[in-house]
Scaffold this motif. Structure first.
Motif, short mmCIF file in Angstrom:
data_model
loop_
_atom_site.label_atom_id
_atom_site.label_comp_id
_atom_site.label_asym_id
_atom_site.label_seq_id
_atom_site.Cartn_x
_atom_site.Cartn_y
_atom_site.Cartn_z
N PRO B 80 28.34 38.25 38.81
CA PRO B 80 29.58 38.27 39.60
C PRO B 80 30.64 39.22 39.06
O PRO B 80 30.67 39.53 37.87
CB PRO B 80 30.07 36.83 39.50
CG PRO B 80 29.53 36.33 38.20
CD PRO B 80 28.26 37.08 37.93
N CYS B 81 31.49 39.65 39.96
CA CYS B 81 32.73 40.33 39.58
C CYS B 81 33.84 39.31 39.82
O CYS B 81 33.87 38.67 40.87
CB CYS B 81 32.97 41.58 40.43
SG CYS B 81 34.59 42.32 40.14
N ALA B 82 34.73 39.14 38.87
CA ALA B 82 35.70 38.05 38.96
C ALA B 82 37.14 38.52 39.06
O ALA B 82 38.07 37.76 38.84
CB ALA B 82 35.54 37.12 37.75
N TRP B 83 37.33 39.81 39.35
CA TRP B 83 38.71 40.25 39.57
C TRP B 83 38.73 40.98 40.92
O TRP B 83 38.51 42.18 40.99
CB TRP B 83 39.25 41.12 38.45
CG TRP B 83 40.75 41.08 38.39
CD1 TRP B 83 41.62 40.91 39.43
CD2 TRP B 83 41.58 41.19 37.22
NE1 TRP B 83 42.93 40.90 39.00
CE2 TRP B 83 42.94 41.08 37.64
CE3 TRP B 83 41.32 41.38 35.86
CZ2 TRP B 83 44.01 41.15 36.74
CZ3 TRP B 83 42.40 41.46 34.97
CH2 TRP B 83 43.73 41.34 35.41
N LEU B 84 38.96 40.19 41.98
CA LEU B 84 38.86 40.70 43.34
C LEU B 84 40.24 41.11 43.83
O LEU B 84 40.95 40.34 44.47
CB LEU B 84 38.23 39.63 44.25
CG LEU B 84 36.88 39.07 43.72
CD1 LEU B 84 36.35 37.99 44.65
CD2 LEU B 84 35.84 40.18 43.55
N ILE B 472 46.86 37.98 42.19
CA ILE B 472 46.31 39.32 41.94
C ILE B 472 44.79 39.32 41.96
O ILE B 472 44.16 40.28 41.53
CB ILE B 472 46.85 39.93 40.62
CG1 ILE B 472 46.52 39.03 39.43
CG2 ILE B 472 48.35 40.19 40.73
CD1 ILE B 472 46.98 39.57 38.08
N GLY B 473 44.20 38.23 42.45
CA GLY B 473 42.75 38.22 42.69
C GLY B 473 41.89 37.85 41.51
O GLY B 473 40.67 37.95 41.58
N PHE B 474 42.49 37.40 40.41
CA PHE B 474 41.69 36.97 39.25
C PHE B 474 41.06 35.62 39.58
O PHE B 474 41.77 34.67 39.91
CB PHE B 474 42.61 36.87 38.02
CG PHE B 474 41.87 36.60 36.73
CD1 PHE B 474 41.21 37.62 36.07
CD2 PHE B 474 41.85 35.33 36.17
CE1 PHE B 474 40.53 37.37 34.89
CE2 PHE B 474 41.17 35.07 34.99
CZ PHE B 474 40.51 36.10 34.35
#
Lengths: 161, 783
Positions: B80-84, B472-474
């Motif tokens: 996963p990427c976790a800063w969207l 901020i998408g974190f």
């Protein structure tokens, strides 16, 4: 059929040790995996970082670059053998006092390397210390406190000598 | 004790085990029946996989299993990427642990071999036959953004993972009305973090109970558990992550990696412990890199040297896939800091996150802030030269005046406290700046090229309020936790969710407890790094462990003190409001001789023979601390270099710094953090850089080819400080882990440019190898 493993005897940290190893195994692997001496670390595997150094017959060597079979009959000091039974080596004591380490993974290499330096030269100048320790890499400390600790240890050892 | 322990340079409690070789790091661990894993990595930067034949490897001696993507089907979810990042058009491309039909960088994992010994596993890698169909590759983010560039992911057109924008103030007007406009093209070269411990995972899955224990070199074990559970499907309550001794991270051990999940999968399938430990060349290929920005920057100013606007476009290389926190680094942690220590009324930035056929990029010490500080500080020096002013004077004309409780900047942040001129003044004084300028002038007359380089900085750390994280998408929180437990003997256990790995919190956190509760730091054991016995926490990165975790601990200690006071009042038969506390003793006001010590209270609380009505047994408290704001450490650095025009050699002669992280818990530890940080930043300016060839092969693939700073090329680092407390932190402290790195790259850059200015050199790309410096001097001579 040739036996797969060779018998090797060496004096390690003052004790006679025997082990079996494959001809291709490095001294570092045998120290870590066969003899339970995990203080020396593999930082690079190609002799650039000094995390694996040991003193062998008075010489500083990268244990990742030496085959274990070559160590037969030699005397080896690892970080586990730097201290006496009861007390720390002055280098260890000064590393503590000067906070000359952070994550600690390179520290065994620095201690062994610095011991080899002081064994040869009890009164090194700062440039001599820096040049000698250029064989060891540390990413945490910026070397400043390590250099200071080696200077202090040298001073203490000269006073005690 | 209370006043002495906070601020005292006591020895590190971590060190005895570390200096004797008895500390255990992940690769030092061995379990009964343990197998060894080795990863087969792509030798191509970009290729289709036509077929994989592992039959010969499976026949090899000692080999237990070989797995490829087909074996992971339904077993491993994508990494996963976790800063969207919101409002950025962010697209997350599929990131499989084992490459399916395409490999996208040299180091992408194609197969894993599990064998009885490490040698057998590595030998068998050579027996796996992979048929590749090579594709064109691209390694520069600027080129990868061109319309005709090779495309990495079907769902990411133009290789653009995101386009983030920042606008504050009227930038068009600022540039239209400027007396001076300066332009700079900067390449923040890609760096390899080089934690001296390479990464490793030991996974032990017990099939009978479905429990998975993972020892890993992580900076954040709780995040690793969270993410590993999502990827492997092992429920969080059955998944235990242990970060034993960890040998440095610098950002490269934040992410959860494909090799970690693959090792877990192997243990799960085989029901035996499996260890994977990367080699240094694997570390260079596949552990995340840092920086990799191409920056086009413009600065607008008045003829008096007042900065009126900043405009930038940044192409930020993301590598082949989006690593865990990667999108936030060149945006939130970079763009929002573009006002720096100055009041700049108008700022605009466009950041393009671009995929290339290279190792994924993540946080690397400083993470976005060095890249922001560099832009500003090199342009401020250019402005000084343009206007014939001293660089210190230009900074003075633009500094935000000293403030102690909040200052908003145009990027939307509110700095907590700062005294930037104070830090610079102290630096100029300690360094003997005027003298150095005189020496420089004399040296120039004698044909020697000395250079002075200043850098002033402020950084954002102590991440951060969780509400902001969400905005901020974190994809997580950013609070920290602490449990403090007094035992009957008065000894103390502290359990924290953060996970230090060299920063010394086993010592500084004991000092906090000592100061708050009057016990000796020797009586305090700080436990971290094991998800089964520590409270949830978000980890150690972004200079946040003391800034956030330390706050959690201080608040917890105060809860303990409040409860202890109630118990002591009961034992002294006094009213709680009549009680006083000092240095671990509770007493009735005016009667310090009749005191109950914290140890006496702890004993009573634990045996509970005589407790006040309604008060629970035990002396224990916990806190989940969510900070109200970030903290903003700052400082001023000076580098002094001499450049040899005949050889291009740069000699770093002095490095002086003033850093302000608020009150220092342990100045010896702070000094060490600054030393290490400075040297890492110096490394970027002078020596370091990851280099790929046109086909995407990593040319700097071993320590032999990547120049890490060594002891013989460095001066002593002269460390000074000022103290400006954070108004919102319970202890007033800020972070110090990254400060040195944030300032030092551009300080050295400015020093070198100052040195060669009389030779007419305008620009040199980092790192300043002798050849590059020499060529720049020759080119200037010819021009």
């Amino acid at each position: 059929m040739m036996p797969k493993k060779s018998y090797v005897q060496a004096v390690i940290n003052g004790e006679s040790r025997e082990f079996l190893c494959e001809p291709r195994q490095t001294l570092l692997e045998v120290l870590r995996e066969e003899l339970g001496l995990t203080g020396a670390k593999e930082g690079c595997g190609d002799g650039n970082c000094g995390a694996c150094v040991v003193i062998q017959d008075g010489r500083l060597v990268c244990s990742c670059l030496e085959l274990a079979v070559e160590s037969a009959g030699t005397e080896i000091t690892t970080v586990e053998g730097v201290a006496g039974r009861q007390e720390l080596h002055p280098l260890q004591q000064c590393f503590l006092e000067d906070a000359a380490l952070q994550c600690g993974i390179c520290t065994p290499g620095f201690l062994v390397s610095a011991k080899a330096l002081l064994d040869k030269n009890p009164d090194p100048s700062e440039p001599e210390i820096r040049l000698w320790l250029a064989n060891n890499l540390c990413r945490c400390t910026g070397y400043d406190k390590i250099v200071r600790a080696v200077e202090h240890a040298a001073e203490r050892m000269r006073q005690e000598a | 004790m209370t006043t002495r322990m906070f601020g005292s340079a006591i020895r590190r409690r971590e060190d005895p085990r570390l200096i004797t070789g008895s500390a255990l790091y992940t690769d030092d661990m061995t379990l009964p029946g343990m197998l060894h894993a080795a990863m087969l990595r792509s030798p191509y930067a970009h290729a289709r996989i036509r077929s994989i034949d592992a039959s010969a490897a499976l026949e090899a001696e000692g080999v237990v299993a070989v797995y490829t993507s087909a074996d992971a089907e339904g077993e491993l979810n994508p990494v996963p990427c976790a800063w969207l990042l919101p409002n950025s058009g962010l697209v997350v491309a599929d990131y499989p642990s084992l490459a399916k039909d395409t490999v996208r960088y040299v180091g992408d994992i194609v197969a894993v071999v599990v064998a009885e010994t490490r040698y057998q596993a590595y030998d068998a890698l050579d027996l796996i036959d992979v048929d590749y169909d090579p594709l064109p590759a691209v390694t520069s983010p600027e080129q990868a953004a061109q319309p005709d560039a090779p495309q990495l992911h079907e769902n990411v057109p133009g290789n653009q993972a995101f386009h983030w924008t920042l606008t504050g103030g009227d930038v068009e007007a600022a540039f239209a009305n400027a007396d001076v406009v300066l332009h700079e093209h900067i390449v923040q070269q890609r760096l390899i973090p080089n934690a001296m411990e390479t990464r490793a995972t030991l996974a032990h899955y017990i099939q009978a109970s479905g429990e998975l224990t993972v020892w890993n070199t992580t900076q954040n074990p709780h995040i690793l558990r969270f993410v590993s559970s999502a990827v492997t499907g092992v429920p969080e309550d059955r998944l235990r992550v242990i970060a034993p001794e960890v040998g440095g991270g610098f950002g490269s051990k934040i992410a959860a990696y494909p090799a970690d999940f693959i090792t877990m999968l192997c243990s799960k399938k085989l029901g035996r412990p499996v260890k994977w430990a990367e080699t240094r060349s694997e570390n260079y290929q596949a552990t995340t890199h840092g920086r990799d920005h191409v920056q086009e920057v413009e600065l607008a100013a008045t003829k008096d040297g007042k900065i009126t606007g900043l405009r930038a476009k940044v192409w930020s290389g993301m590598g082949a896939y989006l690593s865990l926190a990667a999108p936030g680094i060149p945006t939130i942690l970079h763009g929002l800091m573009l006002s720096g220590v100055y009041d700049i009324p108008a700022i605009q930035e466009d950041v393009y996150g671009i995929h290339t056929n290279t190792t994924p990029v993540e946080a690397y010490r400083g993470a976005g802030r060095p890249e922001a500080t560099f832009m500003l500080e090199c342009l401020v020096d250019r402005l000084a030269k343009e206007l014939g002013l001293d660089p210190a004077e230009v900074r003075r004309r633009n500094f935000i005046p000293a403030f102690d409780n909040g200052h908003p900047v145009v990027t939307g942040l509110t700095y907590d406290s700062g005294n930037y001129q104070g830090a610079l003044d102290k630096l100029l004084d300690k360094a003997g700046y005027q003298d150095l300028r005189r020496q420089q002038a004399e040296a120039r007359e004698n044909g020697r090229y000395l250079g002075l380089g200043l850098a002033t900085y402020v950084e954002i750390c102590g991440l951060g309020p969780s509400q902001v994280a969400g905005a901020i998408g974190f994809q997580g929180g950013l609070w920290e936790s602490a449990i403090v437990r007094f035992h009957p003997s008065g000894k103390v256990h502290v359990f924290i969710g953060a996970s230090p790995h060299g920063q010394g919190e086993e010592t500084t956190f004991a000092q906090i407890i000592s100061s708050e509760l009057g016990v000796s730091p020797d009586d305090v054991k700080v436990v971290h790094g094991d998800t089964d016995n520590t409270p949830m926490g978000w980890g150690t990165y972004g200079s946040r462990t003391t800034a956030v975790g330390g706050a959690a601990l201080a608040v917890t200690a105060r809860k303990i003190r409040d409860k202890a006071k109630i118990i002591a009042a009961h034992l002294l038969e006094a009213a709680v409001e009549d009680m006083d506390y000092e240095d671990g003793k509770f007493f009735v006001k005016g009667s310090p001789d009749q005191a109950k010590t914290i140890q006496e209270v702890a004993l009573m609380a634990n045996v509970a023979w005589n407790m006040p009505a309604g008060v629970e047994a035990g002396l224990e408290a916990s806190t989940f601390y969510d900070p109200p704001n970030f903290v903003y450490p700052f400082g001023a650095h000076l580098a002094v270099v001499e450049v040899d025009p005949e050889t291009g050699q740069v000699d770093l002669q002095r490095y002086v710094c003033v850093d302000d992280c608020g009150p220092q818990i342990n100045p010896m530890i702070v000094e060490g953090q600054v030393h290490g940080g400075v040297v890492q930043g110096v490394g970027q300016a002078l020596w370091e850089g990851a280099v790929y060839d046109e086909d995407g092969q990593l040319l700097t693939g071993a320590m032999l080819d990547y120049a890490i700073p060594r002891a013989d090329r460095l001066p002593n680092i002269e460390v000074h400080s000022t103290v400006t407390p954070s108004p919102h932190h319970p202890l007033g402290v800020k972070g110090i882990g990254e400060a040195g790195t944030i300032a030092s790259t551009v300080a050295v850059y400015n020093a070198v440019m100052d040195a060669v200015a009389p030779l007419g050199v305008q620009r040199i790309a980092m790192p300043f190898t002798p050849e590059r410096v020499w060529r720049a001097i020759q080119d200037a001579k010819e021009a």
